[in-house]
Write an enzyme that holds these catalytic residues in place. Structure first.
Site, PDB file in Angstrom:
ATOM      1  N   LEU A 528       0.813  -1.317   0.070  1.00 33.42           N
ATOM      2  CA  LEU A 528      -0.096  -0.051   0.012  1.00 33.42           C
ATOM      3  C   LEU A 528       0.792   1.154  -0.047  1.00 33.42           C
ATOM      4  O   LEU A 528       0.367   2.197  -0.448  1.00 33.42           O
ATOM      5  CB  LEU A 528      -1.035  -0.011   1.315  1.00 33.42           C
ATOM      6  CG  LEU A 528      -1.989  -1.105   1.392  1.00 33.42           C
ATOM      7  CD1 LEU A 528      -2.762  -0.997   2.838  1.00 33.42           C
ATOM      8  CD2 LEU A 528      -3.023  -0.926   0.048  1.00 33.42           C
ATOM      9  N   GLY A 529       1.959   0.974   0.543  1.00 31.48           N
ATOM     10  CA  GLY A 529       2.876   2.272   0.475  1.00 31.48           C
ATOM     11  C   GLY A 529       4.050   1.896   1.588  1.00 31.48           C
ATOM     12  O   GLY A 529       4.208   0.931   2.048  1.00 31.48           O
ATOM     13  N   ARG A 530       5.220   2.864   1.348  1.00 34.02           N
ATOM     14  CA  ARG A 530       6.490   2.542   2.197  1.00 34.02           C
ATOM     15  C   ARG A 530       6.778   3.995   2.670  1.00 34.02           C
ATOM     16  O   ARG A 530       6.506   5.010   1.978  1.00 34.02           O
ATOM     17  CB  ARG A 530       7.420   1.839   1.437  1.00 34.02           C
ATOM     18  CG  ARG A 530       7.859   2.354  -0.027  1.00 34.02           C
ATOM     19  CD  ARG A 530       8.973   1.393  -0.370  1.00 34.02           C
ATOM     20  NE  ARG A 530       8.500   0.216  -0.888  1.00 34.02           N
ATOM     21  CZ  ARG A 530       9.325  -1.032  -0.662  1.00 34.02           C
ATOM     22  NH1 ARG A 530      10.517  -0.666  -0.023  1.00 34.02           N
ATOM     23  NH2 ARG A 530       9.013  -2.065  -1.249  1.00 34.02           N
ATOM     24  N   GLY A 531       7.272   4.019   3.597  1.00 32.52           N
ATOM     25  CA  GLY A 531       7.857   5.251   4.350  1.00 32.52           C
ATOM     26  C   GLY A 531       8.978   4.971   5.257  1.00 32.52           C
ATOM     27  O   GLY A 531       9.852   3.782   4.925  1.00 32.52           O
ATOM     28  N   SER A 533       9.828   4.242   8.162  1.00 30.15           N
ATOM     29  CA  SER A 533       9.825   3.415   9.130  1.00 30.15           C
ATOM     30  C   SER A 533       9.322   1.846   8.867  1.00 30.15           C
ATOM     31  O   SER A 533       9.505   0.892   9.292  1.00 30.15           O
ATOM     32  CB  SER A 533       8.446   3.902  10.146  1.00 30.15           C
ATOM     33  OG  SER A 533       7.334   3.840   9.691  1.00 30.15           O
ATOM     34  N   GLY A 534       9.062   1.937   7.470  1.00 33.78           N
ATOM     35  CA  GLY A 534       8.686   0.489   6.880  1.00 33.78           C
ATOM     36  C   GLY A 534       7.643   0.390   5.551  1.00 33.78           C
ATOM     37  O   GLY A 534       7.128   1.512   5.217  1.00 33.78           O
ATOM     38  N   VAL A 536       4.122  -0.777   4.210  1.00 35.29           N
ATOM     39  CA  VAL A 536       2.856  -1.075   4.230  1.00 35.29           C
ATOM     40  C   VAL A 536       2.223  -2.249   3.489  1.00 35.29           C
ATOM     41  O   VAL A 536       2.178  -2.013   2.300  1.00 35.29           O
ATOM     42  CB  VAL A 536       1.725  -0.020   4.581  1.00 35.29           C
ATOM     43  CG1 VAL A 536       0.342  -0.340   5.332  1.00 35.29           C
ATOM     44  CG2 VAL A 536       2.580   1.138   5.446  1.00 35.29           C
ATOM     45  N   LYS A 551       2.213  -3.000   8.913  1.00 31.62           N
ATOM     46  CA  LYS A 551       3.250  -2.356   8.545  1.00 31.62           C
ATOM     47  C   LYS A 551       4.432  -3.121   8.913  1.00 31.62           C
ATOM     48  O   LYS A 551       4.486  -3.525  10.037  1.00 31.62           O
ATOM     49  CB  LYS A 551       3.105  -1.067   9.226  1.00 31.62           C
ATOM     50  CG  LYS A 551       4.456  -0.480   8.852  1.00 31.62           C
ATOM     51  CD  LYS A 551       4.313   0.987   9.420  1.00 31.62           C
ATOM     52  CE  LYS A 551       5.025   2.010   8.404  1.00 31.62           C
ATOM     53  NZ  LYS A 551       4.531   3.430   8.779  1.00 31.62           N
ATOM     54  N   ASP A 645       7.031  13.208  13.012  1.00 30.61           N
ATOM     55  CA  ASP A 645       7.170  12.979  11.316  1.00 30.61           C
ATOM     56  C   ASP A 645       5.626  13.406  10.760  1.00 30.61           C
ATOM     57  O   ASP A 645       4.926  12.527  10.016  1.00 30.61           O
ATOM     58  CB  ASP A 645       7.479  11.723  11.092  1.00 30.61           C
ATOM     59  CG  ASP A 645       7.817  11.770   9.481  1.00 30.61           C
ATOM     60  OD1 ASP A 645       8.217  12.851   8.976  1.00 30.61           O
ATOM     61  OD2 ASP A 645       8.170  10.740   8.912  1.00 30.61           O
TER      62      ASP A 645
END
Ligand SMILES: *[C@@H]1O[C@H](CO)[C@@H](O)[C@H](O)[C@H]1NC(C)=O
Ligand SMILES: *[C@@H]1O[C@H](CO)[C@@H](O)[C@H](O)[C@H]1NC(C)=O
Ligand SMILES: *[C@@H]1O[C@H](CO)[C@@H](O)[C@H](O)[C@H]1NC(C)=O
Ligand SMILES: *[C@@H]1O[C@H](CO)[C@@H](O)[C@H](O)[C@H]1NC(C)=O
Ligand SMILES: *[C@@H]1O[C@H](CO)[C@@H](O)[C@H](O)[C@H]1NC(C)=O
Ligand SMILES: *[C@@H]1O[C@H](CO)[C@@H](O)[C@H](O)[C@H]1NC(C)=O
Length: 812
Positions: A528-531, A533-534, A536, A551, A645
């Site tokens: 679904l997405g990434r940032g 911290s990890g 998702v 996540k 954040d």
């Protein structure tokens, strides 16, 4: 015989009462109009046919009387039923009257009716009668003697006699204590005091089944039979020690000491002997000593204060003890350096029952101590090491008791300058078992019966606490006050494989195995997405019924214990503008978080995509929701959480375009005073995202919640302009620095002309008042950090200009 003639009823009763009594104590039935004056208290009103029971006036203190039923031959005339237990009548001029309407009424000297039977279905034509039966039941019967319209057995006070049932509608009460059938059909003893209520029997550490009770039989009936056997529908049965002895008069009573006992009368002396007691140890009754006090029984009951506390009222021990130091009155105010302000005084073999703020299992003493130190609401903690460390944080020191057989130790939180030496403790004890107080009269020998503190030892205390959260008003109160606790009041099915540490949030928040999450996400298929911290992934739980976001955390070096501890805090954060966390997984290197799934992607996708236009109304609502979510994290949580954040990528949107902040709590939970630099905000590396990070990140200064305020200000401005602030350039193509942007905003605020700044895609469809306010807030968020507003301030200002009905201005 002083009488008044105020009413017809009184006149009639006068006429009847002057008729001489045929013989002393022969009457077991009387007709309407009968009465007895308190002056004649030597004479009973009624006596049962076999003379076992009498009823009439009983001495209840100085010139005070009650109208009661008692065993005729009891030496002390202990009442088995009383009409007016809490309102004795005057020894002169009061009287009991069986009125023509079928009501039995007790009138005080001044004419006030102190008590009256709630006779129903009586009156009318036929003759009414009042009788005292051989069972001790005082009965009012209608025209036909078989119609009972009222009976004392339906209105017990503190005693049951054989054959008198305790039912769902009745309870025995003595002071703050009561014996009653609880909502789950279990017969219990409850202390329900002015401040606090608490169940103390059967053993509240165990569940009903562990106590040999059942919750399945809803008939809710308990009866003492003629042989001395008491049977309750919840499977509780007990034999009096003189079981089966014929012709014994018995009663089951709750005492002012909170204990329930069966008594048998010695026929020759009329004295009562105890033939059974619910609690072997007086101190296992709750509420006897009040708050912050410890109960001891050796050889009689005594209450002493916890270290740092003193008696509120020497005459009334139930009022407990009050702190001798200044306490924090507002836990939402940031406290500074708790480790420099508080210390702990140790009390071995002591426990305070209930009122746990939190429970941790398998933790070190140091961990337990640290958490209590940092939690403003924590008044002390209990630590017990039996193969593993159990840590209970206490919000209130209540139901304290000491027993040499109790394995745990209580650590009471006191100010650092508090002198815990015995000379200053007053009634409190020295911190060694068998110690003594300096007041010779308070000297105690600490000795306990091994049977006194049965412990299940597996953390069922929490289960109990929540099962009765509805009853325990204070517990509820604490949860409401802290606002961060999200706990169902009933524990549902808790897989037994779960560690008890998670039971507290079961149902809402749970621990998953890696395997479960791997299955739920189809081996981490749909990203679904990434940032930072990890990554998702989308997942489904509960056989496809619940969609979640899973996540996978990267760069988590925390040990399991520490990770759990953080999760227990994050897991109970609950606010409509925060993404709900449903659980987590911590298995070796695998650290995963399970979140609710939020449908509409993140704010950046809607705000910065040139092909989409987020309407003004949604922007404003998102701005307000985000402010409220952050305000909640900063101000209302038990722990002070800094997001660290805040950026459009971390603001998720629901189907209705409401904001839900994601990724909170991943920065190490900050301390209340807002991270004092050193180790309190243990960030392995700087958090945050360029373009949204407050300038102080670059400086070697402690980080506090104002970093989020800064970032929020940037996001707010981006919602107005519809572009990234960090992408703003001058006409010459040079990147605009923050001071330049601030100058620009200052101009807008000063002139009030916000139009040129607002996102052109809106084509003038926006609310200029709201836009200007947003710019103003944004500007103040970019200030030197002590001048920045709090998120609470911001939420208030935005709420004030939230006007759903206002039509947006149309401008070209
Ligand atoms: C009668 O006396 C009781 C207590 O003795 C008092 O509470 C009550 O108010 C009095 N009633 C009247 C009418 O004076
Ligand atoms: C419930 O308790 C009552 C009273 O003890 C008993 O008579 C009855 O049989 C019980 N019912 C069941 C279903 O066990
Ligand atoms: C009470 O006594 C009876 C008869 O001796 C016995 O059958 C029963 O098990 C006893 N019940 C309890 C709860 O002790
Ligand atoms: C009743 O009391 C008398 C005198 O104290 C005593 O001798 C007798 O044993 C008692 N009876 C019972 C049944 O306890
Ligand atoms: C506690 O302090 C906060 C922050 O200053 C304030 O908003 C709140 O009203 C205070 N609460 C009480 C009960 O004084
Ligand atoms: C101890 O108790 C006695 C009698 O109860 C009393 O006279 C004395 O003053 C008490 N001493 C203290 C120090 O309270």
């Amino acid at each position: 015989m002083a009488r008044r003639c105020g009413t017809c009823v009184a006149l009639i009763s006068l006429l009847i009462a002057v008729v001489p009594w045929p013989s002393v104590s022969a009457q077991h039935t009387l007709g309407a109009g009968s009465s007895l004056s308190v002056e004649d208290h030597a004479r009973p009103f009624l006596v049962s046919p076999d003379a076992t029971f009498s009823c009439g006036f009983l001495d209840a203190g100085e010139n005070a009387f009650s109208f009661s039923v008692w065993y005729t031959h009891a030496a002390d005339k202990t009442p088995i039923w009383t009409a007016n237990p809490s309102a004795p009548v005057n020894g002169r001029g009061s009287k009991i009257t069986f009125r023509r309407d079928g009501r039995l009424a007790l009138d005080d000297a001044n004419g006030t009716t102190v008590w009256e039977s709630t006779t129903s279905g009586g009156g009318g034509g036929g003759a009414m009668a009042i009788s005292l039966l051989d069972t001790g039941n005082l009965v009012i019967s209608g025209p036909s003697t078989t119609t009972v319209v009222w009976q004392s057995f339906d209105w017990p006070t503190d005693t049951l006699v054989p054959s008198q049932p305790l039912t769902k509608d009745t309870k025995l009460v003595a002071g703050y204590f009561s014996l009653y059938y609880d909502n789950d059909n279990v017969l219990r003893l409850l202390y329900d005091g002015p401040e606090i209520s608490s169940i103390y029997w059967p053993d509240p550490d165990n569940n009903p089944f562990q106590n040999g009770r059942t919750t399945y039989n809803s008939s809710r009936i308990g009866v003492l039979d003629g042989n001395g056997f008491f049977l309750s529908s919840d499977n509780f049965g007990v034999n009096a020690s003189d079981l089966g002895l014929p012709g014994v008069n018995r009663r089951l009573s709750i005492g002012q000491d909170g204990n329930v006992r069966i008594y048998s009368m010695n026929v020759s002396t009329g004295e009562w002997t105890v033939t059974w007691a619910a609690l072997a140890q007086p101190c296992s009754v709750h509420g006897l000593c009040g708050k912050n006090a410890i109960c001891e029984y050796q050889p009689r009951l005594r209450c002493s204060c916890a270290p740092g506390y003193e008696m509120v009222d020497r005459q009334d021990r139930r009022r407990g003890c009050k702190p001798m130091f200044r306490t924090v009155t507002n836990c939402s105010l940031p406290a500074s350096k708790p480790e420099q302000r508080y210390k702990f005084v140790k009390m071995p073999h002591t426990d305070f029952y209930g009122y746990d703020l939190w429970f941790y299992q398998s933790v070190t003493f140091e961990f337990c101590k640290k958490i209590c130190l940092e939690m403003c609401l924590c008044a002390g903690f209990s630590y017990k090491f039996q193969g593993q460390g159990d840590c209970y944080l206490k919000s209130v020191l209540f139901n304290g008791y000491t027993s040499s057989s109790f394995p745990g130790t209580i650590y009471v939180k006191v100010p650092i300058d508090f002198d815990a030496s015995p000379a200053h403790l007053g009634t409190a004890r020295r911190s060694t078992a068998g110690g003594l107080a300096c007041n010779p009269n308070d000297t105690v020998t600490i000795q306990g019966s091994p049977a006194m503190f049965r412990r299940s030892g597996n953390g069922t205390k929490w289960t109990y606490l929540f099962a009765f959260a509805g009853v325990l008003g204070l517990v509820d109160l604490i949860f409401i006050v802290t606002g961060c606790w999200f706990l169902s009041s009933h524990q549902q099915s808790i897989p037994s494989s779960l560690e008890p540490g998670y039971r507290m949030v079961a149902g809402q928040f749970r621990r998953f195995t890696y395997r479960e999450l791997k299955d739920a996400t189809g081996n981490f298929k749909e990203e679904l997405g990434r940032g930072g911290s990890g990554v998702v992934y989308r997942g489904v739980l509960d056989k496809g019924k619940v969609v979640v976001a899973v996540k996978k955390l990267t760069n988590v070096s925390r040990g399991d214990e520490e990770f759990w501890a953080e999760m227990t805090v994050i897991g109970r954060i609950n606010h409509i503008n925060l993404v709900r966390i449903r659980g987590f997984c911590s298995q070796g290197k695998h650290k995963l978080l399970v979140y609710e799934y939020v449908e509409n992607e993140s704010l950046d996708k809607h705000l910065f995509d040139p092909d989409r236009t987020l309407p003004w109304r949604d922007r404003f609502r998102i701005a307000l929701g985000t402010a409220r979510g952050l305000a909640y994290l900063h101000h209302e949580c038990l722990e002070w959480v800094i997001h660290c954040d805040v950026k459009p990528e971390n603001i998720l949107l629901t189907r209705e375009f409401d904001a839900k902040i994601a990724d909170f709590g991943l920065a190490k939970l900050s301390k209340r005073e807002g991270a004092t630099g050193d180790s309190s905000l243990e960030l392995s590396h700087m958090r945050g995202t360029t373009g949204y990070m407050a300038p102080e990140w670059a400086l070697n200064v402690p980080i506090n919640a104002k970093v989020d305020v800064y970032s929020y200000g940037i996001v707010l401005l981006e919602m107005v302009i519809g572009r990234r602030v960090s992408d703003q350039t001058t006409a010459g193509g040079e990147r605009l620095e923050m001071p330049q942007i601030a100058r620009l905003l200052r101009q807008v605020v000063d002139t009030g002309n916000v139009v040129p700044l607002v996102d052109g895609r809106l084509q003038g469809q926006f609310n200029p008042r709201q836009a200007l306010e947003m710019v103003r807030i944004s500007l103040s968020c970019m200030e030197e950090r002590c001048n920045r507003p709090t998120m609470d301030d911001i939420a208030k200002v935005l709420t004030a200009c939230d006007d759903e009905d206002e039509h947006p201005a149309y401008r070209s």
